[in-house]
Design a protein around this motif. Structure first.
Motif, PDB file in Angstrom:
ATOM      1  N   THR A  22      27.000  22.090  -1.332  1.00  0.00           N
ATOM      2  CA  THR A  22      28.341  21.522  -1.295  1.00  0.00           C
ATOM      3  C   THR A  22      29.236  22.345  -2.220  1.00  0.00           C
ATOM      4  N   LEU A  23      30.417  22.629  -1.726  1.00  0.00           N
ATOM      5  CA  LEU A  23      31.437  23.343  -2.500  1.00  0.00           C
ATOM      6  C   LEU A  23      32.781  22.694  -2.230  1.00  0.00           C
ATOM      7  N   LEU A  24      33.425  22.237  -3.281  1.00  0.00           N
ATOM      8  CA  LEU A  24      34.782  21.705  -3.185  1.00  0.00           C
ATOM      9  C   LEU A  24      34.942  20.697  -2.055  1.00  0.00           C
ATOM     10  N   GLY A  25      33.990  19.789  -1.962  1.00  0.00           N
ATOM     11  CA  GLY A  25      34.097  18.705  -1.000  1.00  0.00           C
ATOM     12  C   GLY A  25      33.673  19.036   0.415  1.00  0.00           C
ATOM     13  N   LYS A  26      33.113  20.219   0.616  1.00  0.00           N
ATOM     14  CA  LYS A  26      32.643  20.605   1.948  1.00  0.00           C
ATOM     15  C   LYS A  26      31.143  20.909   1.888  1.00  0.00           C
ATOM     16  N   VAL A  27      30.496  20.762   3.037  1.00  0.00           N
ATOM     17  CA  VAL A  27      29.051  21.008   3.129  1.00  0.00           C
ATOM     18  C   VAL A  27      28.825  22.251   3.989  1.00  0.00           C
ATOM     19  N   TYR A  28      27.927  23.114   3.501  1.00  0.00           N
ATOM     20  CA  TYR A  28      27.624  24.363   4.197  1.00  0.00           C
ATOM     21  C   TYR A  28      26.120  24.496   4.390  1.00  0.00           C
ATOM     22  N   ASN A  29      25.724  24.893   5.605  1.00  0.00           N
ATOM     23  CA  ASN A  29      24.325  25.216   5.884  1.00  0.00           C
ATOM     24  C   ASN A  29      24.193  26.726   5.716  1.00  0.00           C
ATOM     25  N   ILE A  30      23.659  27.146   4.574  1.00  0.00           N
ATOM     26  CA  ILE A  30      23.595  28.582   4.263  1.00  0.00           C
ATOM     27  C   ILE A  30      22.175  29.136   4.393  1.00  0.00           C
ATOM     28  N   THR A  31      21.353  28.474   5.184  1.00  0.00           N
ATOM     29  CA  THR A  31      19.962  28.898   5.361  1.00  0.00           C
ATOM     30  C   THR A  31      19.877  30.371   5.748  1.00  0.00           C
ATOM     31  N   THR A  32      20.649  30.783   6.737  1.00  0.00           N
ATOM     32  CA  THR A  32      20.566  32.172   7.215  1.00  0.00           C
ATOM     33  C   THR A  32      21.207  33.168   6.250  1.00  0.00           C
ATOM     34  N   PHE A  33      21.969  32.670   5.287  1.00  0.00           N
ATOM     35  CA  PHE A  33      22.646  33.545   4.332  1.00  0.00           C
ATOM     36  C   PHE A  33      21.813  33.821   3.081  1.00  0.00           C
ATOM     37  N   LEU A  34      20.774  33.032   2.838  1.00  0.00           N
ATOM     38  CA  LEU A  34      19.994  33.174   1.603  1.00  0.00           C
ATOM     39  C   LEU A  34      19.528  34.609   1.374  1.00  0.00           C
ATOM     40  N   ASP A  35      18.998  35.255   2.405  1.00  0.00           N
ATOM     41  CA  ASP A  35      18.494  36.628   2.251  1.00  0.00           C
ATOM     42  C   ASP A  35      19.612  37.657   2.118  1.00  0.00           C
ATOM     43  N   GLU A  36      20.814  37.306   2.551  1.00  0.00           N
ATOM     44  CA  GLU A  36      21.944  38.236   2.499  1.00  0.00           C
ATOM     45  C   GLU A  36      22.746  38.140   1.204  1.00  0.00           C
ATOM     46  N   HIS A  37      22.544  37.078   0.433  1.00  0.00           N
ATOM     47  CA  HIS A  37      23.369  36.856  -0.759  1.00  0.00           C
ATOM     48  C   HIS A  37      23.195  38.005  -1.749  1.00  0.00           C
ATOM     49  N   PRO A  38      24.286  38.666  -2.149  1.00  0.00           N
ATOM     50  CA  PRO A  38      24.204  39.808  -3.070  1.00  0.00           C
ATOM     51  C   PRO A  38      23.568  39.475  -4.415  1.00  0.00           C
ATOM     52  N   GLY A  39      23.699  38.227  -4.865  1.00  0.00           N
ATOM     53  CA  GLY A  39      23.134  37.815  -6.150  1.00  0.00           C
ATOM     54  C   GLY A  39      21.698  37.334  -6.040  1.00  0.00           C
ATOM     55  N   GLY A  40      21.148  37.378  -4.838  1.00  0.00           N
ATOM     56  CA  GLY A  40      19.779  36.917  -4.626  1.00  0.00           C
ATOM     57  C   GLY A  40      19.741  35.453  -4.232  1.00  0.00           C
ATOM     58  N   ASP A  41      18.667  35.064  -3.587  1.00  0.00           N
ATOM     59  CA  ASP A  41      18.563  33.689  -3.093  1.00  0.00           C
ATOM     60  C   ASP A  41      18.286  32.680  -4.197  1.00  0.00           C
ATOM     61  N   GLU A  42      17.689  33.111  -5.299  1.00  0.00           N
ATOM     62  CA  GLU A  42      17.326  32.198  -6.381  1.00  0.00           C
ATOM     63  C   GLU A  42      18.560  31.515  -6.976  1.00  0.00           C
ATOM     64  N   VAL A  43      19.642  32.257  -7.072  1.00  0.00           N
ATOM     65  CA  VAL A  43      20.893  31.702  -7.602  1.00  0.00           C
ATOM     66  C   VAL A  43      21.341  30.526  -6.740  1.00  0.00           C
ATOM     67  N   LEU A  44      21.255  30.692  -5.445  1.00  0.00           N
ATOM     68  CA  LEU A  44      21.656  29.631  -4.523  1.00  0.00           C
ATOM     69  C   LEU A  44      20.667  28.474  -4.550  1.00  0.00           C
ATOM     70  N   LEU A  45      19.390  28.784  -4.550  1.00  0.00           N
ATOM     71  CA  LEU A  45      18.364  27.743  -4.535  1.00  0.00           C
ATOM     72  C   LEU A  45      18.441  26.858  -5.782  1.00  0.00           C
ATOM     73  N   ASN A  46      18.933  27.398  -6.882  1.00  0.00           N
ATOM     74  CA  ASN A  46      19.076  26.613  -8.116  1.00  0.00           C
ATOM     75  C   ASN A  46      20.181  25.562  -8.029  1.00  0.00           C
ATOM     76  N   THR A  47      21.019  25.637  -7.000  1.00  0.00           N
ATOM     77  CA  THR A  47      22.097  24.656  -6.852  1.00  0.00           C
ATOM     78  C   THR A  47      21.688  23.492  -5.956  1.00  0.00           C
ATOM     79  N   SER A  48      20.446  23.428  -5.580  1.00  0.00           N
ATOM     80  CA  SER A  48      19.950  22.385  -4.683  1.00  0.00           C
ATOM     81  C   SER A  48      20.190  20.985  -5.244  1.00  0.00           C
ATOM     82  N   GLY A  49      20.704  20.108  -4.394  1.00  0.00           N
ATOM     83  CA  GLY A  49      20.867  18.716  -4.770  1.00  0.00           C
ATOM     84  C   GLY A  49      22.066  18.394  -5.644  1.00  0.00           C
ATOM     85  N   LYS A  50      22.963  19.348  -5.812  1.00  0.00           N
ATOM     86  CA  LYS A  50      24.160  19.080  -6.614  1.00  0.00           C
ATOM     87  C   LYS A  50      25.333  19.867  -6.052  1.00  0.00           C
ATOM     88  N   ASP A  51      26.518  19.543  -6.522  1.00  0.00           N
ATOM     89  CA  ASP A  51      27.715  20.262  -6.106  1.00  0.00           C
ATOM     90  C   ASP A  51      27.723  21.625  -6.799  1.00  0.00           C
TER      91      ASP A  51
END
Length: 126
Positions: A22-51
């Motif tokens: 969730t970002l700024l009141g919107k929900v995003y399914n970023i499953t296919t983007f995890l491998d493409e994220h320039p900062g690595g997928d771990e950064v994104l995975l650490n935001t699980s379950g919170k805004d």
């Protein structure tokens, strides 16, 4: 009208195979983007379950990153289900007391050390 998701619904999608944020009141399914994220997928995975708005904003993402989000948008986030942050006065008082003790010790320790040196110096001079 966009579907509205609760925190529990978003939090249930927390694996590499199925990941929502969730970002700024919107929900995003970023499953296919995890491998493409320039900062690595771990950064994104650490935001699980919170805004993740604060983390996203702190990094200072480009306009292109903001535009890319639209591709993954799946609905809105139900902010009304999030409990309000409650600040306990007991916790605040405890923190204030700890800070006061620290400040007093910060002053007293050098004074005590100085007095010990003055005492020892005056005794050896006699």
């Amino acid at each position: 009208m966009a579907k509205v998701y609760t925190l529990d619904e978003v939090a249930a999608h927390n694996t590499r195979e199925d990941f929502w944020i969730t970002l700024l009141g919107k929900v995003y399914n970023i499953t296919t983007f995890l491998d493409e994220h320039p900062g690595g997928d771990e950064v994104l995975l650490n935001t699980s379950g919170k805004d993740a708005s604060q983390e996203f904003d702190d990094v200072g993402h480009s306009h292109e990153a903001w535009a890319l989000l639209e591709k993954y948008y799946i609905g809105d986030f139900d902010r009304s289900a999030i409990p309000k942050k409650v600040v306990s006065l007991k916790t605040s008082n405890t923190k204030a007391k700890k800070q006061m003790v620290f400040l007093v010790l910060q002053f007293l320790i050098p004074v005590v050390i100085l007095n010990v040196f003055i005492f020892l110096f005056s005794k050896s001079s006699s």
